[in-house]
Motif scaffolding. Structure first.
Motif, PDB file in Angstrom:
ATOM      1  N   LEU A 122       6.275   0.755  -6.305  1.00 39.91           N
ATOM      2  CA  LEU A 122       6.393  -0.523  -5.906  1.00 39.91           C
ATOM      3  C   LEU A 122       5.571  -1.505  -6.921  1.00 39.91           C
ATOM      4  CD1 LEU A 122       6.638  -0.169  -2.041  1.00 39.91           C
ATOM      5  CD2 LEU A 122       8.314  -0.315  -3.732  1.00 39.91           C
ATOM      6  N   GLY A 123       4.347  -1.079  -7.284  1.00 43.38           N
ATOM      7  CA  GLY A 123       3.768  -1.783  -8.267  1.00 43.38           C
ATOM      8  C   GLY A 123       4.258  -1.949  -9.570  1.00 43.38           C
ATOM      9  N   VAL A 124       4.770  -1.034 -10.091  1.00 38.97           N
ATOM     10  CA  VAL A 124       5.482  -0.897 -11.266  1.00 38.97           C
ATOM     11  C   VAL A 124       6.753  -1.706 -11.356  1.00 38.97           C
ATOM     12  CG1 VAL A 124       6.618   0.475 -13.064  1.00 38.97           C
ATOM     13  CG2 VAL A 124       4.556   1.056 -12.177  1.00 38.97           C
ATOM     14  N   ARG A 125       7.351  -1.725 -10.050  1.00 36.91           N
ATOM     15  CA  ARG A 125       8.813  -2.208  -9.829  1.00 36.91           C
ATOM     16  C   ARG A 125       8.480  -3.885  -9.870  1.00 36.91           C
ATOM     17  NH1 ARG A 125      12.013  -1.763  -4.415  1.00 36.91           N
ATOM     18  NH2 ARG A 125      10.325  -3.102  -3.701  1.00 36.91           N
ATOM     19  N   ALA A 126       7.269  -4.225  -9.345  1.00 35.28           N
ATOM     20  CA  ALA A 126       7.097  -5.696  -9.063  1.00 35.28           C
ATOM     21  C   ALA A 126       6.624  -6.203 -10.522  1.00 35.28           C
ATOM     22  CB  ALA A 126       5.887  -5.863  -8.058  1.00 35.28           C
ATOM     23  N   LEU A 127       6.381  -5.472 -11.715  1.00 30.93           N
ATOM     24  CA  LEU A 127       5.993  -6.128 -12.800  1.00 30.93           C
ATOM     25  C   LEU A 127       6.908  -5.853 -13.785  1.00 30.93           C
ATOM     26  CD1 LEU A 127       4.412  -3.766 -14.342  1.00 30.93           C
ATOM     27  CD2 LEU A 127       2.603  -4.618 -13.079  1.00 30.93           C
ATOM     28  N   ALA A 128       7.506  -4.699 -13.978  1.00 33.10           N
ATOM     29  CA  ALA A 128       8.226  -3.928 -15.309  1.00 33.10           C
ATOM     30  C   ALA A 128       9.448  -5.083 -15.790  1.00 33.10           C
ATOM     31  CB  ALA A 128       8.990  -2.766 -14.771  1.00 33.10           C
ATOM     32  N   TRP A 177       0.864  -1.245   0.032  1.00 23.93           N
ATOM     33  CA  TRP A 177       0.069  -0.022  -0.116  1.00 23.93           C
ATOM     34  C   TRP A 177       0.784   1.079  -0.128  1.00 23.93           C
ATOM     35  CZ3 TRP A 177       1.079   3.090   4.065  1.00 23.93           C
ATOM     36  CH2 TRP A 177       1.570   2.726   5.024  1.00 23.93           C
ATOM     37  N   ASN A 178       2.009   1.291   0.648  1.00 27.31           N
ATOM     38  CA  ASN A 178       2.850   2.412   0.591  1.00 27.31           C
ATOM     39  C   ASN A 178       3.722   2.555  -0.645  1.00 27.31           C
ATOM     40  OD1 ASN A 178       4.298   0.126   1.149  1.00 27.31           O
ATOM     41  ND2 ASN A 178       5.914   0.976   2.452  1.00 27.31           N
ATOM     42  N   HIS A 201      -3.505   0.098  -8.474  1.00 26.15           N
ATOM     43  CA  HIS A 201      -2.800  -1.123  -9.179  1.00 26.15           C
ATOM     44  C   HIS A 201      -3.482  -1.381 -10.431  1.00 26.15           C
ATOM     45  CE1 HIS A 201      -0.909  -1.711  -5.058  1.00 26.15           C
ATOM     46  NE2 HIS A 201      -0.186  -1.116  -5.584  1.00 26.15           N
ATOM     47  N   ALA A 202      -5.235  -1.433 -10.389  1.00 23.83           N
ATOM     48  CA  ALA A 202      -5.636  -1.746 -11.487  1.00 23.83           C
ATOM     49  C   ALA A 202      -5.406  -0.737 -12.732  1.00 23.83           C
ATOM     50  CB  ALA A 202      -7.196  -1.684 -11.048  1.00 23.83           C
ATOM     51  N   LEU A 203      -5.048   0.347 -12.431  1.00 27.08           N
ATOM     52  CA  LEU A 203      -4.804   1.606 -13.484  1.00 27.08           C
ATOM     53  C   LEU A 203      -3.408   1.142 -14.141  1.00 27.08           C
ATOM     54  CD1 LEU A 203      -6.115   4.778 -11.556  1.00 27.08           C
ATOM     55  CD2 LEU A 203      -7.056   3.867 -13.656  1.00 27.08           C
ATOM     56  N   ILE A 204      -2.479   0.774 -13.214  1.00 26.09           N
ATOM     57  CA  ILE A 204      -1.373   0.507 -13.642  1.00 26.09           C
ATOM     58  C   ILE A 204      -1.411  -0.671 -14.994  1.00 26.09           C
ATOM     59  CG2 ILE A 204       1.143  -0.823 -13.269  1.00 26.09           C
ATOM     60  CD1 ILE A 204       1.024   0.560 -10.693  1.00 26.09           C
ATOM     61  N   VAL A 212       1.453 -11.948 -12.522  1.00 29.74           N
ATOM     62  CA  VAL A 212       0.393 -11.926 -11.342  1.00 29.74           C
ATOM     63  C   VAL A 212       0.667 -10.918 -10.491  1.00 29.74           C
ATOM     64  CG1 VAL A 212      -1.454 -13.079 -10.073  1.00 29.74           C
ATOM     65  CG2 VAL A 212      -0.357 -14.243 -12.103  1.00 29.74           C
ATOM     66  N   LEU A 213      -0.052  -9.799 -10.339  1.00 32.04           N
ATOM     67  CA  LEU A 213       0.142  -8.698  -9.620  1.00 32.04           C
ATOM     68  C   LEU A 213      -0.982  -9.021  -8.400  1.00 32.04           C
ATOM     69  CD1 LEU A 213       2.157  -6.410  -8.670  1.00 32.04           C
ATOM     70  CD2 LEU A 213       0.333  -4.956  -9.942  1.00 32.04           C
ATOM     71  N   LYS A 214      -0.593  -9.138  -7.174  1.00 34.31           N
ATOM     72  CA  LYS A 214      -1.426  -8.971  -5.982  1.00 34.31           C
ATOM     73  C   LYS A 214      -1.318  -7.585  -5.602  1.00 34.31           C
ATOM     74  CE  LYS A 214      -2.752  -9.713  -1.596  1.00 34.31           C
ATOM     75  NZ  LYS A 214      -3.077  -8.336  -0.866  1.00 34.31           N
ATOM     76  N   SER A 215      -2.510  -6.881  -5.583  1.00 33.63           N
ATOM     77  CA  SER A 215      -2.486  -5.526  -5.354  1.00 33.63           C
ATOM     78  C   SER A 215      -3.023  -5.432  -3.761  1.00 33.63           C
ATOM     79  CB  SER A 215      -3.574  -4.834  -6.129  1.00 33.63           C
ATOM     80  OG  SER A 215      -5.043  -5.081  -5.924  1.00 33.63           O
ATOM     81  N   SER A 216      -2.744  -4.357  -3.111  1.00 37.23           N
ATOM     82  CA  SER A 216      -2.946  -4.236  -1.684  1.00 37.23           C
ATOM     83  C   SER A 216      -4.552  -3.867  -1.538  1.00 37.23           C
ATOM     84  CB  SER A 216      -2.276  -2.912  -1.349  1.00 37.23           C
ATOM     85  OG  SER A 216      -2.772  -2.465  -0.139  1.00 37.23           O
ATOM     86  N   GLU A 217      -5.120  -4.386  -0.537  1.00 35.68           N
ATOM     87  CA  GLU A 217      -6.508  -4.225  -0.446  1.00 35.68           C
ATOM     88  C   GLU A 217      -6.763  -2.755  -0.032  1.00 35.68           C
ATOM     89  OE1 GLU A 217      -4.589  -5.088   3.641  1.00 35.68           O
ATOM     90  OE2 GLU A 217      -4.437  -5.895   1.623  1.00 35.68           O
ATOM     91  N   VAL A 218      -5.782  -2.012   0.224  1.00 34.43           N
ATOM     92  CA  VAL A 218      -5.957  -0.437   0.720  1.00 34.43           C
ATOM     93  C   VAL A 218      -6.002   0.347  -0.603  1.00 34.43           C
ATOM     94  CG1 VAL A 218      -4.804   1.382   1.890  1.00 34.43           C
ATOM     95  CG2 VAL A 218      -4.730  -0.775   2.822  1.00 34.43           C
TER      96      VAL A 218
END
Length: 97
Positions: free
Chosen positions: A54-60, A48-49, A81-84, A70-76
């Protein structure tokens, strides 16, 4: 946003670096070769922080190397993450045109 974009640019530039190579062998008279290929499916967890970076770093980098991510997004912040993902889909559609 600028840093996340730079992560994507860096990952895109690494695609030319993925290649096979001859590896030194410890057996006399033989040659060893490394063949690089995608591992398949990579699971990324985005916290979430700093959700964009961190979302882009996880998948780029896994995407650039030909893997499925497969990206598990934060529930917060799931919409961030859907927009990414949506942005990457749109970028791919623009590249295919």
């Amino acid at each position: 946003m600028h840093f996340a974009a730079s992560l994507l640019r860096e990952a895109a530039s690494m695609t030319t670096q993925v290649s096979g190579e001859v590896v030194p062998s410890d057996v006399p008279g033989s040659m060893a070769m490394a063949h690089r290929q995608p591992v398949g499916v990579v699971y990324g967890i985005a916290p979430w922080n700093a959700p964009v970076i961190l979302g882009v770093r996880a998948l780029a980098m896994p995407l650039a190397c030909g893997n499925t991510v497969v990206l598990k997004s934060s529930e917060v912040c799931p919409k961030t993450h859907a927009l990414i993902g949506q942005t990457l889909i749109e970028a791919g559609s623009a590249m295919a045109s």
